[in-house]
Scaffold this motif. Structure first.
Motif, PDB file in Angstrom:
ATOM      1  N   VAL A  77     -18.437 -61.222  -9.472  1.00 24.09           N
ATOM      2  CA  VAL A  77     -18.065 -60.997 -10.870  1.00 24.09           C
ATOM      3  C   VAL A  77     -18.781 -59.787 -11.479  1.00 24.09           C
ATOM      4  O   VAL A  77     -18.681 -59.534 -12.674  1.00 24.09           O
ATOM      5  N   TYR A  89     -15.746 -57.535 -14.699  1.00 29.93           N
ATOM      6  CA  TYR A  89     -14.867 -58.461 -14.011  1.00 29.93           C
ATOM      7  C   TYR A  89     -15.380 -59.898 -14.106  1.00 29.93           C
ATOM      8  O   TYR A  89     -15.247 -60.689 -13.189  1.00 29.93           O
ATOM      9  N   SER A  91     -15.246 -63.676 -16.217  1.00 31.77           N
ATOM     10  CA  SER A  91     -14.069 -64.498 -16.518  1.00 31.77           C
ATOM     11  C   SER A  91     -13.307 -63.982 -17.746  1.00 31.77           C
ATOM     12  O   SER A  91     -12.068 -63.977 -17.759  1.00 31.77           O
ATOM     13  N   ARG A  94     -11.358 -60.881 -16.717  1.00 28.64           N
ATOM     14  CA  ARG A  94     -10.194 -61.233 -15.893  1.00 28.64           C
ATOM     15  C   ARG A  94      -9.039 -61.719 -16.770  1.00 28.64           C
ATOM     16  O   ARG A  94      -7.881 -61.356 -16.540  1.00 28.64           O
ATOM     17  N   GLU A  95      -9.349 -62.513 -17.782  1.00 25.16           N
ATOM     18  CA  GLU A  95      -8.300 -62.984 -18.702  1.00 25.16           C
ATOM     19  C   GLU A  95      -7.670 -61.809 -19.443  1.00 25.16           C
ATOM     20  O   GLU A  95      -6.444 -61.740 -19.594  1.00 25.16           O
ATOM     21  N   VAL A 134      -7.863 -55.149  -9.873  1.00 24.97           N
ATOM     22  CA  VAL A 134      -7.834 -56.497  -9.286  1.00 24.97           C
ATOM     23  C   VAL A 134      -7.841 -56.396  -7.761  1.00 24.97           C
ATOM     24  O   VAL A 134      -8.543 -57.149  -7.079  1.00 24.97           O
TER      25      VAL A 134
END
Length: 171
Positions: A77, A89, A91, A94-95, A134
């Motif tokens: 992460v 990166y 959580s 990422r959302e 990603v």
């Protein structure tokens, strides 16, 4: 801190206040005061003093494997480099990336958005850029998992605690 031990030398309790020694004696328990904050799973009473329990090699291996796993998970992460910038990166990031990809796709192939990088710079990105970020993370994640499996195998085959402790996550 007071550590309370039973007659077998096993830790049964702790107290920040001085315990009632008469009450402890009725239960054949003993209190030992220490300024050290011990892990209760690792101590016992020996010859009237607090002693660290001997740690067997399997325990060392289990702890090392957990540490390697944490290192791998933290690295997964960490910010990722793409196209001269570094992108968060975690959580939340990422959302945001997933939502931005959907929004940009709906706006058409040439759509772009200003994105704040991990070092608080502005970068103009497209849905393809975000997908590439990603993808870069997926490549990094695969390399991390390969390195973790290799390190885990080294720990599991170690013959001594020192050998197990010496294993590192090689990226």
């Amino acid at each position: 801190m007071y550590y309370i031990f039973n007659e077998k030398g096993e830790i049964v309790s702790t107290s920040t206040a001085a315990p009632d020694l008469i009450d402890l004696a009725t239960r054949t328990e003993v209190a030992v005061e220490s300024a050290i904050d011990y892990d209760l799973n690792e101590i016992c009473l020996k010859d009237g003093g607090i002693t660290l329990k001997p740690i067997n090699i399997e325990t060392v291996k289990q702890r090392k494997i957990l540490m390697l796993k944490r290192q791998r998970d933290n690295a997964e992460v960490a910010p990722v480099a793409y196209n001269g910038n570094t992108y968060d990166y975690d959580s939340k990031a990422r959302e945001r990336i997933a939502a931005a990809i959907v929004a940009l796709d709906l706006q058409g192939e040439d759509a772009n958005i200003a994105w704040t990088t991990a070092d608080n710079q502005d970068a103009i990105v497209t849905a393809a850029d975000l997908r590439a970020i990603v993808a870069a993370v997926a490549v990094r994640s695969n390399l991390l998992h390969i390195a973790y499996r290799k390190a885990k195998a080294q720990v599991e085959s170690a013959g001594t605690a020192e050998e197990a402790d010496a294993v590192t996550l090689e990226l």
